[in-house]
Design a protein around this motif. Structure first.
Motif, PDB file in Angstrom:
ATOM      1  N   UNK A  51      39.964  99.168  65.010  1.00  0.00           N
ATOM      2  CA  UNK A  51      38.655  98.626  64.620  1.00  0.00           C
ATOM      3  C   UNK A  51      38.649  98.294  63.126  1.00  0.00           C
ATOM      4  N   UNK A  52      39.200  99.228  62.323  1.00  0.00           N
ATOM      5  CA  UNK A  52      39.227  99.036  60.873  1.00  0.00           C
ATOM      6  C   UNK A  52      40.094  97.848  60.488  1.00  0.00           C
ATOM      7  N   UNK A  53      41.207  97.669  61.206  1.00  0.00           N
ATOM      8  CA  UNK A  53      42.112  96.560  60.924  1.00  0.00           C
ATOM      9  C   UNK A  53      41.418  95.225  61.130  1.00  0.00           C
ATOM     10  N   UNK A  54      40.605  95.143  62.176  1.00  0.00           N
ATOM     11  CA  UNK A  54      39.863  93.904  62.426  1.00  0.00           C
ATOM     12  C   UNK A  54      38.907  93.604  61.281  1.00  0.00           C
ATOM     13  N   UNK A  55      38.252  94.651  60.765  1.00  0.00           N
ATOM     14  CA  UNK A  55      37.311  94.467  59.658  1.00  0.00           C
ATOM     15  C   UNK A  55      38.034  93.999  58.398  1.00  0.00           C
ATOM     16  N   UNK A  56      39.196  94.598  58.128  1.00  0.00           N
ATOM     17  CA  UNK A  56      39.952  94.209  56.930  1.00  0.00           C
ATOM     18  C   UNK A  56      40.482  92.782  57.057  1.00  0.00           C
ATOM     19  N   UNK A 110      46.895  86.900  52.260  1.00  0.00           N
ATOM     20  CA  UNK A 110      47.215  86.627  53.662  1.00  0.00           C
ATOM     21  C   UNK A 110      46.016  86.024  54.380  1.00  0.00           C
ATOM     22  N   UNK A 111      46.303  85.204  55.376  1.00  0.00           N
ATOM     23  CA  UNK A 111      45.246  84.710  56.250  1.00  0.00           C
ATOM     24  C   UNK A 111      44.772  85.846  57.149  1.00  0.00           C
ATOM     25  N   UNK A 112      43.625  85.656  57.800  1.00  0.00           N
ATOM     26  CA  UNK A 112      43.098  86.692  58.682  1.00  0.00           C
ATOM     27  C   UNK A 112      44.069  87.000  59.817  1.00  0.00           C
ATOM     28  N   UNK A 113      44.677  85.955  60.390  1.00  0.00           N
ATOM     29  CA  UNK A 113      45.595  86.176  61.510  1.00  0.00           C
ATOM     30  C   UNK A 113      46.858  86.894  61.066  1.00  0.00           C
ATOM     31  N   UNK A 161      48.132  90.564  62.272  1.00  0.00           N
ATOM     32  CA  UNK A 161      49.476  90.748  62.842  1.00  0.00           C
ATOM     33  C   UNK A 161      50.218  91.877  62.142  1.00  0.00           C
ATOM     34  N   UNK A 162      50.153  91.876  60.808  1.00  0.00           N
ATOM     35  CA  UNK A 162      50.854  92.898  60.032  1.00  0.00           C
ATOM     36  C   UNK A 162      50.293  94.284  60.330  1.00  0.00           C
ATOM     37  N   UNK A 163      48.964  94.400  60.342  1.00  0.00           N
ATOM     38  CA  UNK A 163      48.341  95.704  60.561  1.00  0.00           C
ATOM     39  C   UNK A 163      48.598  96.217  61.979  1.00  0.00           C
ATOM     40  N   UNK A 164      48.539  95.345  62.977  1.00  0.00           N
ATOM     41  CA  UNK A 164      48.778  95.785  64.351  1.00  0.00           C
ATOM     42  C   UNK A 164      50.215  96.259  64.523  1.00  0.00           C
ATOM     43  N   UNK A 193      55.828  95.291  53.254  1.00  0.00           N
ATOM     44  CA  UNK A 193      55.574  94.503  52.040  1.00  0.00           C
ATOM     45  C   UNK A 193      54.216  93.824  52.022  1.00  0.00           C
ATOM     46  N   UNK A 194      53.679  93.458  53.196  1.00  0.00           N
ATOM     47  CA  UNK A 194      52.409  92.734  53.237  1.00  0.00           C
ATOM     48  C   UNK A 194      51.211  93.598  53.604  1.00  0.00           C
ATOM     49  N   UNK A 195      51.436  94.825  54.051  1.00  0.00           N
ATOM     50  CA  UNK A 195      50.306  95.670  54.432  1.00  0.00           C
ATOM     51  C   UNK A 195      50.735  97.130  54.518  1.00  0.00           C
ATOM     52  N   UNK A 196      49.752  98.022  54.515  1.00  0.00           N
ATOM     53  CA  UNK A 196      49.990  99.445  54.709  1.00  0.00           C
ATOM     54  C   UNK A 196      48.875 100.014  55.572  1.00  0.00           C
ATOM     55  N   UNK A 197      49.203 101.059  56.328  1.00  0.00           N
ATOM     56  CA  UNK A 197      48.184 101.788  57.088  1.00  0.00           C
ATOM     57  C   UNK A 197      48.441 103.281  56.879  1.00  0.00           C
TER      58      UNK A 197
END
Length: 674
Positions: free
Chosen positions: A168-173, A206-209, A213-216, A237-241
């Motif tokens: 859910x949080x990834x979608x918001x970000x 980054x674009x939303x898509x 993709x990176x977060x998922x 390199x492009x995201x962290x969780x």
């Protein structure tokens, strides 16, 4: 302490004075990567200058109000792209301190890396010779998890909660407006589990898509690595969780502070300039004094280090440094004249390998990468570069120098020299243009080049090489680590056994020993070694039998059970041979050139070598005779052992990120298909 480190630390102190929000803490290093990238020559002043200029630009913009900044330096073809991203809840002072230290450390950890990335708890910093702006990059990827485990009762609920909340949080970000900070946090509780805190973060370009993709992908990796842990994170390199049962982010993690008014900014800048000039003057004075002392010390230390390295090498070759695997003490008399074995200077090997460039990398051995090199006289060499930080690697280094330097046989790879300088441990071998046996054997395209005549010659050559180690050399040597990838092929496809780092030395009156350090490749190890740590010359015989059957069949024993009803290659071959259908084992590519009688004999010999009881296996001298004879009667083999050995790992190089973790986290690499 190095002068540059002093300067950086003092500069961080200055920044803490300038920013009242800066906390008195060093950024928390997590990981870095530059091993799988190309390198530039240390003499390539253009790219180095552009890289250094870029890092300077990133440092000077570390207090950027959004916590994100990207820029370029230089012109094509030496243009460098770079960016940094600070966590959404850190102050501008902490962000700038993190960026300054990250920029310094990345240049030290990756001194000739064309591209690199470094992660801290508070920020990440990247640079590359390729455009990285608005580009999704998911590799390299690393996972980290808390060393504290949770009870079975809450394990599922906690991870399930974290994953649901993160999605859910990834979608918001990901759906945050273009150019804004793509960071989001959430906390939730499920059933009786403790509260779970989550944070996801993408680079704002980054674009939303792409962010989604990176977060998922990172969330999927998180579920693989961190089940049963109180916290975990994945770095890309492009995201962290990240998730944890303890709060780890501040209230401002999702908010970008409003910019100051013009009046406030003017006043702050005036005060900052006064403090900055005074502070930097003190720093500069200390830097000049420290630099003078540092360079005098360094010149003296380099000379002493080179002399110490030369003495250490002589001690090693002459046997004064004992081999941990040896059962004897060797003297200069029974090992040989150390002058026969040269020490090669580091700068010579750096020039030969273009400073260990990625383009010259031949592969990754058990304890370090191997590079192709060309000496000034045109002679080609192979240089094994053992890990700088691996204590285990030093054991193998000593072993190779003491053993293979004194062995001379046409079926053993020749060690030409070694180098011990500036914390480098380098072994120099003759160059094998056709790489290793497994490269040809298990590649459907290259395997066609190994006709029957070449394969039978390779089998006989390996057998002669092992027989020399067991019976004909001045020492009785057990290789321990025989496998297809450790059989190298010269320009005529003649086999040469390599990698003596794990070899054991026996006296004439000893036939068996045991160890609690079992290292090797599952599938090649004799059952008594894998399960009990017992090794003898018959352990090598077992490994040879596996290699022989792999050469005949063109199939790997390790993993064979995944495609053949759970059987190993050994059991599969034995069943067919027992039914008189041994030719079904033979690689179909050999049909036009195969000599049936020789093929059946080789399968028979291979099965004799892999019998469960070491006493039933033949010696290598007997194997050599069997291979040469067409009339010799061979005994019937027993069924190979079906066993499940204890967990055994390949020997691994200690890389820059091994063992580097915070008090509550450890690091594990996630390798995805490229």
């Amino acid at each position: 302490m190095r002068i540059s480190t002093v300067f950086i630390n003092l500069l961080v102190i200055v920044l803490s004075v300038l920013s009242p929000m800066t906390e008195a803490q060093q950024p928390n290093y997590l990981n870095h990567d530059c091993r799988n990238t190309a390198t530039f020559s240390v003499n390539s002043t253009t790219y180095r200058a552009n890289r250094d200029s870029l890092l300077s630009l990133l440092r000077s913009n570390g207090n950027h109000e959004t916590g994100f900044y990207n820029t370029i330096a230089g012109r094509s073809p030496n243009m460098v792209y770079g960016l940094f991203l600070c966590r959404g809840d850190v102050s501008s002072g902490i962000c700038q301190a993190c960026v300054i230290i990250a920029a310094y450390n990345i240049s030290q950890l990756c001194p000739v890396g064309i591209s690199a990335v470094i992660w801290y708890d508070e920020c990440l910093l990247r640079y590359s010779n390729q455009n990285i702006f608005s580009v999704l990059v998911e590799e390299p990827s690393f996972s980290m998890y808390s060393i504290r485990s949770v009870t079975q009762e809450v394990r599922f609920n906690q991870l399930a909660t974290a994953l649901v909340v993160m999605n859910v949080t990834a979608t918001r970000a990901a759906n945050a407006p273009s150019g804004s900070n793509k960071v989001a946090t959430e906390e939730a509780q499920f059933s009786s589990s403790p509260t779970v805190y989550t944070l996801v973060h993408c680079t704002p370009d980054l674009s939303s898509s792409d962010c989604s993709t990176c977060l998922q992908g990172a969330i999927a990796n998180l579920s693989d690595c961190c089940n049963g842990r109180q916290g975990g994170r994945v770095l890309k390199p492009s995201c962290t969780v990240r998730y944890d049962v303890d709060p780890f982010y501040g209230q401002t993690a999702v908010a970008t502070p409003p910019p100051p008014t013009q009046e406030q900014e003017t006043q702050n800048n005036s005060n900052s300039i006064i403090i900055l000039v005074a502070s930097l003057s003190a720093v500069f004075g200390l830097a000049v004094v420290s630099a003078s002392g540092f360079f005098i010390w360094r010149r003296r230390n380099n000379q002493e280090h080179r002399e110490h390295s030369r003495d250490q090498l002589l001690d090693m070759v002459e046997g004064r440094i004992l081999n941990e695997h040896s059962t004897e003490t060797f003297s200069a008399e029974n090992v040989g004249n150390s002058q026969e074995f040269p020490s090669i200077q580091l700068d010579t090997l750096q020039a030969a390998t273009n400073h260990f460039s990625h383009e010259n990398k031949l592969g990754e051995g058990g304890f370090g990468p191997v590079y192709k090199g060309t000496l000034a006289d045109g002679k080609e060499i192979a240089v094994k570069r053992l890990s700088r930080t691996s204590g285990q690697g030093l054991v193998e280094f000593k072993n190779e120098v003491m053993l293979i330097a004194r062995l001379q046989h046409r079926n053993l790879v020749r060690l030409l020299g070694c180098c011990l300088e500036k914390n480098e441990k380098l072994l120099v071998y003759e160059f094998m243009p056709n790489r290793s046996l497994d490269v040809f054997l298990f590649d459907s395209n290259l395997a066609e080049q190994l006709d029957w005549e070449k394969r039978i010659n390779i089998i006989k050559g390996i057998a002669r090489g092992i027989m020399y180690l067991h019976e004909d050399s001045r020492l009785r040597i057990i290789h321990i680590y025989l496998k297809a990838s450790n059989v190298l092929l010269d320009h005529k496809m003649n086999p040469k056994i390599s990698d003596f780092g794990m070899a054991r030395i026996f006296g004439d009156d000893r036939n068996q020993a045991n160890t609690n350090r079992v290292v090797g490749t599952y599938g090649y190890m004799a059952p008594e070694y894998a399960m009990e740590g017992l090794f003898s010359i018959k352990s090598d015989v077992f490994s040879f039998g596996v290699i022989l059957l792999e050469i005949i069949s063109g199939k790997k024993n390790n993993g064979f059970h995944l495609s053949e009803s759970g059987e190993s290659l050994l059991t599969f071959a034995w069943k067919l041979w027992s039914k008189g259908e041994g030719m079904k084992v033979v690689d179909q590519l050999l049909a036009p050139s195969c000599v049936v009688s020789e093929a059946v004999k080789c399968i028979h010999i291979g099965l004799l070598c892999v019998q469960a009881d070491p006493a039933d296996r033949p010696t290598m001298s007997s194997v050599v005779v069997m291979l040469a004879s067409d009339a010799m009667m061979l005994p019937s083999p027993a069924e190979p052992a079906s066993y499940v050995g204890r967990a055994v790992a390949e020997p691994t190089e200690s890389s820059s990120n091994d063992g580097v973790f915070s008090i509550n986290e450890v690091t594990a690499s996630i390798f995805s298909p490229r």
